[in-house]
Motif scaffolding. Structure first.
Motif, PDB file in Angstrom:
ATOM      1  N   LEU A 222      18.400 -47.357 123.313  1.00 17.70           N
ATOM      2  CA  LEU A 222      17.547 -46.192 123.507  1.00 17.70           C
ATOM      3  C   LEU A 222      17.487 -45.279 122.292  1.00 17.70           C
ATOM      4  CD1 LEU A 222      18.556 -45.235 127.167  1.00 17.70           C
ATOM      5  CD2 LEU A 222      16.354 -46.160 126.422  1.00 17.70           C
ATOM      6  N   THR A 223      18.476 -45.383 121.406  1.00 15.65           N
ATOM      7  CA  THR A 223      18.537 -44.449 120.277  1.00 15.65           C
ATOM      8  C   THR A 223      18.334 -45.104 118.914  1.00 15.65           C
ATOM      9  OG1 THR A 223      20.963 -44.677 120.236  1.00 15.65           O
ATOM     10  CG2 THR A 223      20.047 -42.842 121.491  1.00 15.65           C
ATOM     11  N   THR A 224      18.280 -46.425 118.849  1.00 14.48           N
ATOM     12  CA  THR A 224      18.127 -47.123 117.575  1.00 14.48           C
ATOM     13  C   THR A 224      16.658 -47.180 117.165  1.00 14.48           C
ATOM     14  OG1 THR A 224      20.067 -48.491 118.013  1.00 14.48           O
ATOM     15  CG2 THR A 224      18.533 -49.285 116.335  1.00 14.48           C
ATOM     16  N   ASP A 225      16.412 -46.908 115.886  1.00 10.31           N
ATOM     17  CA  ASP A 225      15.061 -46.982 115.299  1.00 10.31           C
ATOM     18  C   ASP A 225      14.060 -46.099 116.040  1.00 10.31           C
ATOM     19  OD1 ASP A 225      15.912 -48.852 113.402  1.00 10.31           O
ATOM     20  OD2 ASP A 225      15.562 -50.522 114.768  1.00 10.31           O
ATOM     21  N   GLN A 226      14.517 -44.938 116.465  1.00 17.96           N
ATOM     22  CA  GLN A 226      13.634 -43.970 117.105  1.00 17.96           C
ATOM     23  C   GLN A 226      13.192 -42.937 116.071  1.00 17.96           C
ATOM     24  OE1 GLN A 226      12.553 -43.991 120.331  1.00 17.96           O
ATOM     25  NE2 GLN A 226      13.645 -45.912 120.648  1.00 17.96           N
ATOM     26  N   PRO A 227      11.885 -42.770 115.861  1.00 18.56           N
ATOM     27  CA  PRO A 227      11.415 -41.820 114.844  1.00 18.56           C
ATOM     28  C   PRO A 227      11.864 -40.387 115.099  1.00 18.56           C
ATOM     29  CG  PRO A 227       9.603 -42.581 116.239  1.00 18.56           C
ATOM     30  CD  PRO A 227      10.775 -43.453 116.538  1.00 18.56           C
ATOM     31  N   ASP A 228      12.115 -40.044 116.366  1.00 18.22           N
ATOM     32  CA  ASP A 228      12.569 -38.689 116.682  1.00 18.22           C
ATOM     33  C   ASP A 228      14.050 -38.476 116.384  1.00 18.22           C
ATOM     34  OD1 ASP A 228      10.131 -37.635 117.664  1.00 18.22           O
ATOM     35  OD2 ASP A 228      10.412 -38.735 119.523  1.00 18.22           O
ATOM     36  N   LEU A 229      14.772 -39.569 116.062  1.00 17.36           N
ATOM     37  CA  LEU A 229      16.212 -39.473 115.798  1.00 17.36           C
ATOM     38  C   LEU A 229      16.512 -40.046 114.416  1.00 17.36           C
ATOM     39  CD1 LEU A 229      17.464 -40.772 119.292  1.00 17.36           C
ATOM     40  CD2 LEU A 229      17.187 -38.386 118.566  1.00 17.36           C
ATOM     41  N   PRO A 230      16.180 -39.308 113.352  1.00 16.84           N
ATOM     42  CA  PRO A 230      16.292 -39.850 111.992  1.00 16.84           C
ATOM     43  C   PRO A 230      17.669 -39.727 111.352  1.00 16.84           C
ATOM     44  CG  PRO A 230      15.300 -37.689 111.909  1.00 16.84           C
ATOM     45  CD  PRO A 230      15.543 -37.984 113.362  1.00 16.84           C
ATOM     46  N   SER A 231      18.626 -39.089 112.026  1.00 15.80           N
ATOM     47  CA  SER A 231      19.950 -38.898 111.432  1.00 15.80           C
ATOM     48  C   SER A 231      21.035 -39.386 112.385  1.00 15.80           C
ATOM     49  CB  SER A 231      20.184 -37.418 111.107  1.00 15.80           C
ATOM     50  OG  SER A 231      20.270 -36.651 112.298  1.00 15.80           O
ATOM     51  N   GLU A 232      22.208 -39.684 111.829  1.00 14.78           N
ATOM     52  CA  GLU A 232      23.333 -40.119 112.659  1.00 14.78           C
ATOM     53  C   GLU A 232      23.766 -39.025 113.626  1.00 14.78           C
ATOM     54  OE1 GLU A 232      24.832 -43.018 113.058  1.00 14.78           O
ATOM     55  OE2 GLU A 232      23.305 -43.884 111.755  1.00 14.78           O
ATOM     56  N   ALA A 233      23.711 -37.781 113.143  1.00 14.43           N
ATOM     57  CA  ALA A 233      24.085 -36.667 114.017  1.00 14.43           C
ATOM     58  C   ALA A 233      23.140 -36.570 115.209  1.00 14.43           C
ATOM     59  CB  ALA A 233      24.070 -35.360 113.229  1.00 14.43           C
ATOM     60  N   ALA A 234      21.859 -36.795 114.973  1.00 14.94           N
ATOM     61  CA  ALA A 234      20.882 -36.747 116.059  1.00 14.94           C
ATOM     62  C   ALA A 234      21.113 -37.879 117.050  1.00 14.94           C
ATOM     63  CB  ALA A 234      19.469 -36.818 115.496  1.00 14.94           C
ATOM     64  N   ILE A 235      21.453 -39.047 116.554  1.00 12.97           N
ATOM     65  CA  ILE A 235      21.714 -40.193 117.430  1.00 12.97           C
ATOM     66  C   ILE A 235      22.934 -39.927 118.299  1.00 12.97           C
ATOM     67  CG2 ILE A 235      22.456 -42.616 117.451  1.00 12.97           C
ATOM     68  CD1 ILE A 235      20.660 -43.053 115.014  1.00 12.97           C
ATOM     69  N   ARG A 236      23.999 -39.391 117.690  1.00  8.93           N
ATOM     70  CA  ARG A 236      25.209 -39.095 118.465  1.00  8.93           C
ATOM     71  C   ARG A 236      24.921 -38.076 119.557  1.00  8.93           C
ATOM     72  NH1 ARG A 236      27.577 -39.133 113.292  1.00  8.93           N
ATOM     73  NH2 ARG A 236      27.569 -36.851 113.254  1.00  8.93           N
ATOM     74  N   LEU A 237      24.185 -37.034 119.199  1.00 10.81           N
ATOM     75  CA  LEU A 237      23.883 -35.998 120.181  1.00 10.81           C
ATOM     76  C   LEU A 237      22.944 -36.526 121.258  1.00 10.81           C
ATOM     77  CD1 LEU A 237      24.360 -33.045 120.916  1.00 10.81           C
ATOM     78  CD2 LEU A 237      22.354 -32.441 119.553  1.00 10.81           C
ATOM     79  N   ALA A 238      22.017 -37.393 120.879  1.00  8.65           N
ATOM     80  CA  ALA A 238      21.113 -37.977 121.871  1.00  8.65           C
ATOM     81  C   ALA A 238      21.881 -38.807 122.888  1.00  8.65           C
ATOM     82  CB  ALA A 238      20.062 -38.837 121.174  1.00  8.65           C
ATOM     83  N   LYS A 239      22.908 -39.507 122.436  1.00 13.43           N
ATOM     84  CA  LYS A 239      23.709 -40.307 123.364  1.00 13.43           C
ATOM     85  C   LYS A 239      24.439 -39.410 124.361  1.00 13.43           C
ATOM     86  CE  LYS A 239      24.390 -44.413 120.486  1.00 13.43           C
ATOM     87  NZ  LYS A 239      25.355 -45.300 119.814  1.00 13.43           N
TER      88      LYS A 239
END
Length: 441
Positions: A222-239
């Motif tokens: 759900l969080t890989t290669d998502q244009p709205d989540l361009p940074s590692e910090a954003a991916i971690r927080l999205a999870k």
């Protein structure tokens, strides 16, 4: 049902893919003259043509939603205001956003194209907004788990048993020595739950921890290669946000929650009592009920402090306040603090003519003892005025848009020239002054 005109977006897609009208007409199995009428808003977009466009261009149906242009237009207005650019009407901005969507995105604040200029919270908020605050796979998994563990009184025990049997993790209830609601110690394989949590909160915390154990691969997907989540910090927080979404689906399973809400005409206090959750949690869940074929009212959910800082903002529809400026003081959300424990209602109209029903209530956080103030927030839930008759909160209100309170998105981008609450002029119109205030000598 209102007709959907999407000429500008069809035109933009065609030009982006370097297709002539004739070539696109062939792909859509339409006549060139019919496509020309669609692009010039001479004909509304039908369901059949919408499906063809989605297939040809590999886009979601939401791409053609008028709400999508409104969001971009609002951000364009903010960007122009921040950079002292020209002032444009919302109609002009909407037309520009529709006809030149890629260019509009490059004009919008650097945060939109450069991750270093935005926070992870901004990206995660946009990620959920893109999905209309509904994540189907997690929602269905949460509902399945809720069915398996049963009703309150049994579910916490069964979740603890599941964690023990499947993951060798012991749950320790009513731990007195932790500050957060839960703490997982990987060394001892223990989950500690704070001693003051309600049954629903215990269930939520265990379900949230279970997400990372049982659905780690899905979180990655759900969080890989998502244009709205361009940074590692954003991916971690999205999870983290997705794990909380799953937990809410366990505590308030979709079908049962939606049916109860509809039966009670979305009476939030009755919903809170029935599911053992807070007013805030019930409102937040109500903003996620957008399952295909079984959707609820598309609500907007916000949480603000007394200073107008919005710390939570989720929406299944479109309602846009400034990201860079204060919120409108005429908004019902700010009145909620004056009426502690009571729900404030408001029929409000934005400068673009859209009218909404808003309800708000002040809530207090956990007390930390004498001398330590408890956090205070105003919780707001809103919907388009067309949805208002289905809500218990519309009773006794005048829903006529002409009688609505006029509010705005924040002074810097609000076009209302004669507002008595204007704090400063809109950008680019420095000649406009706040309404004069007479001082007593």
């Amino acid at each position: 049902m209102s007709k959907l005109y999407a000429g500008a977006r069809i035109n933009a897609l065609r030009r982006t893919h370097q297709l002539t009208q004739s070539a696109l007409a062939d792909k859509l199995d339409l006549s060139t003259s019919y496509l020309n009428q669609l692009e010039n808003d001479g004909r509304p977009l039908t369901a059949t043509v919408l499906l063809q466009l989605m297939k040809v261009f590999d886009v979601e149906a939401s791409y053609f939603s008028p709400d999508r242009g409104t969001a971009t237009a609002t951000r364009l207005a903010e960007t122009l205001a921040m950079n002292q650019g020209p002032t444009m009407s919302m109609d002009d901005l909407l037309d520009f956003a529709d006809r030149f969507p890629q260019l509009a995105q490059h004009i919008i604040q650097p945060a939109e194209v450069d991750p270093t200029h935005s926070s992870a919270h901004d990206f995660v908020r946009d990620y959920f907004a893109t999905h209309k605050n509904y994540i189907d796979s997690l929602d269905r998994l949460g509902e399945e788990l809720a069915t398996a563990i049963g009703q309150p009184g049994l579910r916490v025990t069964r979740l603890a048993q599941l964690l023990d049997a499947e993951y060798n993790i012991t749950v320790r209830f009513r731990a007195p020595d932790i500050t957060g609601r839960r703490h997982f110690d990987p060394q001892s394989r223990q989950i500690l739950l704070r001693q003051d949590l309600s049954e629903a909160q215990q269930c939520f915390q265990l379900a949230e921890e279970l997400t990372f154990l049982a659905h780690a691969e899905l979180l990655d997907t759900l969080t890989t290669d998502q244009p709205d989540l361009p940074s590692e910090a954003a991916i971690r927080l999205a999870k983290v946000g997705l794990s909380q979404y799953f937990a809410a689906a366990v505590v308030m399973p979709y079908t049962r929650f939606l049916e109860f809400a509809q039966d009670k005409h979305y009476d939030i206090e009755l919903i809170s009592e029935a599911f053992g959750v807070s007013f805030e949690s019930a409102c937040h869940r109500l903003s996620t009920l957008q399952r295909s074929g079984a959707s609820g009212v598309p609500f907007f959910f916000v949480r603000s402090d007394r200073a107008g800082n919005i710390s939570k903002r989720q929406s299944a529809a479109t309602f846009h306040f400034s990201r860079t400026d204060g919120t409108c003081p005429l908004w019902a959300l700010h009145r909620a603090f004056e009426r502690q424990g009571n729900i404030t209602r408001q029929v409000a109209r934005m400068p673009d003519g859209r009218t909404y029903l808003w309800l708000a209530r002040a809530v207090k956080g956990r007390t930390h003892g004498f001398g330590y103030p408890a956090a205070e927030f105003a919780i707001g839930l809103g919907c388009d005025i067309s949805e208002a008759p289905g809500l218990v909160y519309s009773q006794g209100l005048n829903l006529d848009p002409e009688s609505a309170a006029e509010i705005g998105p924040g002074c810097r981008i609000c076009p209302r020239e004669n507002c008595v609450q204007r704090a400063f002029p809109p950008s680019g119109q420095e000649s406009i002054r706040p309404a004069p205030v007479q001082l007593l000598n």
